[in-house]
Design a protein around this motif. Structure first.
Motif, mmCIF file in Angstrom:
data_model
loop_
_atom_site.group_PDB
_atom_site.id
_atom_site.type_symbol
_atom_site.label_atom_id
_atom_site.label_comp_id
_atom_site.label_asym_id
_atom_site.label_seq_id
_atom_site.Cartn_x
_atom_site.Cartn_y
_atom_site.Cartn_z
ATOM 1 N N SER A 59 126.619 61.291 -14.065
ATOM 2 C CA SER A 59 127.982 61.690 -14.413
ATOM 3 C C SER A 59 128.079 62.297 -15.804
ATOM 4 N N VAL A 60 129.049 63.197 -15.937
ATOM 5 C CA VAL A 60 129.575 63.635 -17.234
ATOM 6 C C VAL A 60 131.013 63.155 -17.278
ATOM 7 N N HIS A 61 131.364 62.367 -18.297
ATOM 8 C CA HIS A 61 132.694 61.760 -18.385
ATOM 9 C C HIS A 61 133.437 62.397 -19.548
ATOM 10 N N ILE A 62 134.622 62.945 -19.284
ATOM 11 C CA ILE A 62 135.331 63.760 -20.272
ATOM 12 C C ILE A 62 136.737 63.226 -20.518
ATOM 13 N N ALA A 63 137.040 62.929 -21.796
ATOM 14 C CA ALA A 63 138.368 62.492 -22.224
ATOM 15 C C ALA A 63 138.861 63.417 -23.327
ATOM 16 N N GLY A 64 140.141 63.317 -23.648
ATOM 17 C CA GLY A 64 140.721 64.121 -24.724
ATOM 18 C C GLY A 64 142.198 64.337 -24.468
ATOM 19 N N THR A 65 142.892 64.861 -25.459
ATOM 20 C CA THR A 65 144.315 65.168 -25.279
ATOM 21 C C THR A 65 144.488 66.540 -24.648
ATOM 22 N N GLN A 154 125.956 63.125 -1.548
ATOM 23 C CA GLN A 154 124.717 63.150 -2.335
ATOM 24 C C GLN A 154 124.746 64.277 -3.372
ATOM 25 N N ALA A 155 125.843 64.301 -4.130
ATOM 26 C CA ALA A 155 125.968 65.267 -5.211
ATOM 27 C C ALA A 155 124.841 65.068 -6.224
ATOM 28 N N ASN A 156 124.400 66.171 -6.841
ATOM 29 C CA ASN A 156 123.379 66.078 -7.881
ATOM 30 C C ASN A 156 123.946 65.538 -9.184
ATOM 31 N N ILE A 157 125.227 65.821 -9.415
ATOM 32 C CA ILE A 157 125.889 65.376 -10.639
ATOM 33 C C ILE A 157 127.396 65.461 -10.410
ATOM 34 N N GLN A 158 128.170 64.631 -11.104
ATOM 35 C CA GLN A 158 129.623 64.665 -10.997
ATOM 36 C C GLN A 158 130.245 64.779 -12.390
ATOM 37 N N VAL A 159 131.271 65.596 -12.492
ATOM 38 C CA VAL A 159 132.019 65.778 -13.734
ATOM 39 C C VAL A 159 133.376 65.117 -13.527
ATOM 40 N N ILE A 160 133.655 64.098 -14.337
ATOM 41 C CA ILE A 160 134.834 63.261 -14.131
ATOM 42 C C ILE A 160 135.751 63.348 -15.339
ATOM 43 N N GLU A 161 136.971 63.819 -15.121
ATOM 44 C CA GLU A 161 137.978 63.895 -16.172
ATOM 45 C C GLU A 161 138.831 62.625 -16.156
ATOM 46 N N ASP A 169 141.311 53.744 -18.789
ATOM 47 C CA ASP A 169 141.525 54.688 -17.698
ATOM 48 C C ASP A 169 140.708 54.271 -16.487
ATOM 49 N N ALA A 170 141.243 54.519 -15.297
ATOM 50 C CA ALA A 170 140.577 54.091 -14.057
ATOM 51 C C ALA A 170 139.189 54.683 -13.899
ATOM 52 N N THR A 171 138.921 55.825 -14.533
ATOM 53 C CA THR A 171 137.596 56.444 -14.427
ATOM 54 C C THR A 171 136.551 55.705 -15.245
ATOM 55 N N ASN A 172 136.974 54.825 -16.154
ATOM 56 C CA ASN A 172 136.061 54.274 -17.153
ATOM 57 C C ASN A 172 135.254 53.072 -16.651
ATOM 58 N N ILE A 173 134.809 53.165 -15.399
ATOM 59 C CA ILE A 173 133.842 52.200 -14.885
ATOM 60 C C ILE A 173 132.493 52.886 -14.683
ATOM 61 N N LEU A 174 132.402 54.106 -15.188
ATOM 62 C CA LEU A 174 131.185 54.900 -15.083
ATOM 63 C C LEU A 174 130.129 54.456 -16.087
ATOM 64 N N SER A 175 128.884 54.786 -15.763
ATOM 65 C CA SER A 175 127.783 54.739 -16.728
ATOM 66 C C SER A 175 127.246 56.163 -16.823
ATOM 67 N N PRO A 176 127.874 57.010 -17.653
ATOM 68 C CA PRO A 176 127.571 58.445 -17.612
ATOM 69 C C PRO A 176 126.267 58.812 -18.326
ATOM 70 N N GLU A 177 125.807 60.023 -18.057
ATOM 71 C CA GLU A 177 124.695 60.604 -18.808
ATOM 72 C C GLU A 177 125.181 61.110 -20.161
ATOM 73 N N VAL A 178 126.391 61.648 -20.183
ATOM 74 C CA VAL A 178 126.990 62.199 -21.395
ATOM 75 C C VAL A 178 128.472 61.846 -21.405
ATOM 76 N N ASP A 210 124.036 53.734 -26.152
ATOM 77 C CA ASP A 210 122.848 54.592 -26.049
ATOM 78 C C ASP A 210 123.092 55.838 -25.198
ATOM 79 N N THR A 211 124.334 56.250 -25.095
ATOM 80 C CA THR A 211 124.690 57.437 -24.303
ATOM 81 C C THR A 211 125.191 58.533 -25.240
ATOM 82 N N PRO A 212 124.607 59.742 -25.198
ATOM 83 C CA PRO A 212 125.034 60.800 -26.118
ATOM 84 C C PRO A 212 126.509 61.157 -25.954
ATOM 85 N N VAL A 213 127.119 61.515 -27.086
ATOM 86 C CA VAL A 213 128.533 61.865 -27.125
ATOM 87 C C VAL A 213 128.669 63.285 -27.671
#
Length: 476
Positions: A59-65, A154-161, A169-178, A210-213
């Motif tokens: 996953s790529v997990h994206i937050a912001g205003t 079987q997606a190769n990767i998911q981008v989650i806003e 946020d409900a999305t924040n149960i992820l263990s993302p790559e970034v 230990d996950t890049p930001v």
């Protein structure tokens, strides 16, 4: 429930939509729970019943205003250009809730969504009964449906806003790559806090150990960045500050595209971006930083993938031109003061460079309750000659007569009409009736206003939800 549905294994698409919308919907409700009422326990319980699908796909997990949706779309488009199967989960939607769950950049098909509801509904009911955390909300359901769908595909990767905030946020149960944090400004202050620092802390809640930001350029500078950096330090997470690490130049090419050059850590990228404004160029630089980070983690994304993906990105309702002559029609979903200022700056820059040769700007304006309508409208004061306040279908849409009062406070001229409340369709048609061939009609203030103008112009039939009250009953 008062409605009668088919057996869950034979739901039609309409029945599936009605069934999932029977869940509590705080996104469209006229009131929201206290922030203290938000938690992740219900999502964790539901995910456990389903085998934790959120962690089946990198996953790529994206937050912001601001910019999180655009950045999410750009990152997904880059991954798609590489030939990988990418999931993209965003909110809100414009015309159909299926837009919130995209696979390979296409909205989930109606039959697949109906099957998703059928498959997940027993677990939704079980969570409500056994989970001891109350009933699943509609937003939680849609997030979990995306996770489950991408796992089964079987997606190769998911981008989650994220939807709202980050930490809870409900999305924040992820263990993302970034983890990615885009531009932070004041919005949803009653829920997230009334200072940049408080909001930045909530957004930083998506940072994992230990996950890049990746951090986008911040309009409030160190007020936001220092908070993000501190949270990242606490989680031993390396931070890539796009604003200081990357060089960026951009200039408008025409009223549809801009030429952007980004010097990244791996390569230099020159491309034509089909989204306007300096803020979108910054979002593109952030998407490049995410892509380069993914490259270092073993996800192969070439320079040509990055360029092709950015040139192909499709993200409507953001300074989108719907008619380019006699008069010009543009729409944008700007709904806070910072995003409104970005729109004003972009239009003024295009006027100065003579790419946009216009006389007056006539504003078709509608906002949702809970937003700073006077502050947002105030940003357009220097640009707009006339305003047509409107009320969209959204249940939280502010009455147009209230917006007329706000415009009068600012001294912006009103286009006269006889209706007590104007729908978006009535508003855009009124604006065009008084516009000259050299004028610009700009519809903005909320993504719902932008969506309804797009529907009107492009003859798109939107999904209507009759069991949810609308801003103007019976008007479109």
């Amino acid at each position: 429930m008062s409605q009668n549905f088919s057996t869950f294994n034979s739901l039609s698409y309409t029945e599936a939509v009605d069934l999932c919308l029977s869940l509590a919907d705080f996104e469209r409700a006229t009131h929201s729970p206290n922030h203290s009422d938000f938690h992740l326990d219900r999502m964790i319980f539901l995910a456990g019943l389903l085998g934790d699908p959120q962690n089946s796909v990198p996953s790529v997990h994206i937050a912001g205003t601001k910019g999180k949706g655009s950045t999410s779309a750009m990152v997904a488009s880059i991954i798609d250009a590489s030939g990988k199967n990418v999931g993209l989960a965003t909110s809100p939607h414009l015309h159909s809730l299926r837009e919130r769950i995209k696979f390979c950049m296409r909205s989930i098909p109606k039959d697949a969504f109906a099957k998703l509801v059928s498959d997940l509904w027993p677990f939704v009911k079980q969570t409500s009964v056994e989970g001891k955390h109350g009933g699943v909300t509609w937003f939680e359901f849609m997030v979990m449906a995306a996770f489950y769908y991408y796992a089964t595909k079987q997606a190769n990767i998911q981008v989650i806003e994220t939807g709202l905030g980050g930490r809870l946020d409900a999305t924040n149960i992820l263990s993302p790559e970034v983890s990615v944090i885009t531009s932070i400004s004041l919005d949803h202050t009653k829920i997230l806090g009334d200072t940049i620092e408080l909001i930045a802390k909530e957004k930083s809640g998506i940072i994992k150990r230990d996950t890049p930001v990746v951090v986008a350029p911040q309009p409030y500078g160190d007020q936001a960045y220092s908070v993000i950096a501190e949270v990242a330090s606490q989680h031993s997470a390396n931070v890539l500050d796009v604003g200081s690490a990357y060089e960026l130049s951009a200039e408008p090419n025409d009223i549809y595209t801009q030429n952007v050059v980004v010097s990244g850590n791996i390569d230099e990228y020159a491309f034509k971006l089909p989204l306007l404004g300096a803020h979108q160029a910054e979002n593109a630089a952030t998407a490049i930083a995410v892509s380069e980070t993914l490259n270092l983690l073993g996800f192969e994304l070439s320079t040509s993938d990055i360029k092709d993906g950015l040139e192909a990105v499709h993200w409507p309702g953001r300074l989108q031109v719907l008619q380019d002559d006699g008069p010009i029609i543009m729409v944008d979903g700007a709904h806070n003061t910072h995003s409104a200022l970005s729109v004003v700056k972009t239009i003024k820059e295009m006027k100065r460079s003579e790419l946009l040769k216009i006389n007056r700007v006539i504003l078709v304006f509608g906002v949702l309750s809970g937003h700073d309508s006077l502050g947002v409208l105030g940003q357009f004061e220097s640009l707009a000659s006339l305003i047509v306040p409107v009320t969209s279908r959204h249940p939280r849409s502010s009455p147009s007569d209230f917006l007329e009062e706000q415009a009068q406070k600012l001294g912006i001229g009103l286009v006269q009409h006889s209706e007590s409340l104007l729908s978006v369709r009535e508003g855009i048609e009124l604006a065009l009736s008084v516009a000259g061939i050299d004028d610009l009609v700009l519809a903005t203030g909320s993504i719902s206003v932008a969506a309804e103008v797009i529907e009107w112009k492009e003859n798109i039939v939107p999904e209507l939800y009759p069991n949810i009250p609308t801003g103007i009953e019976g008007k479109t």
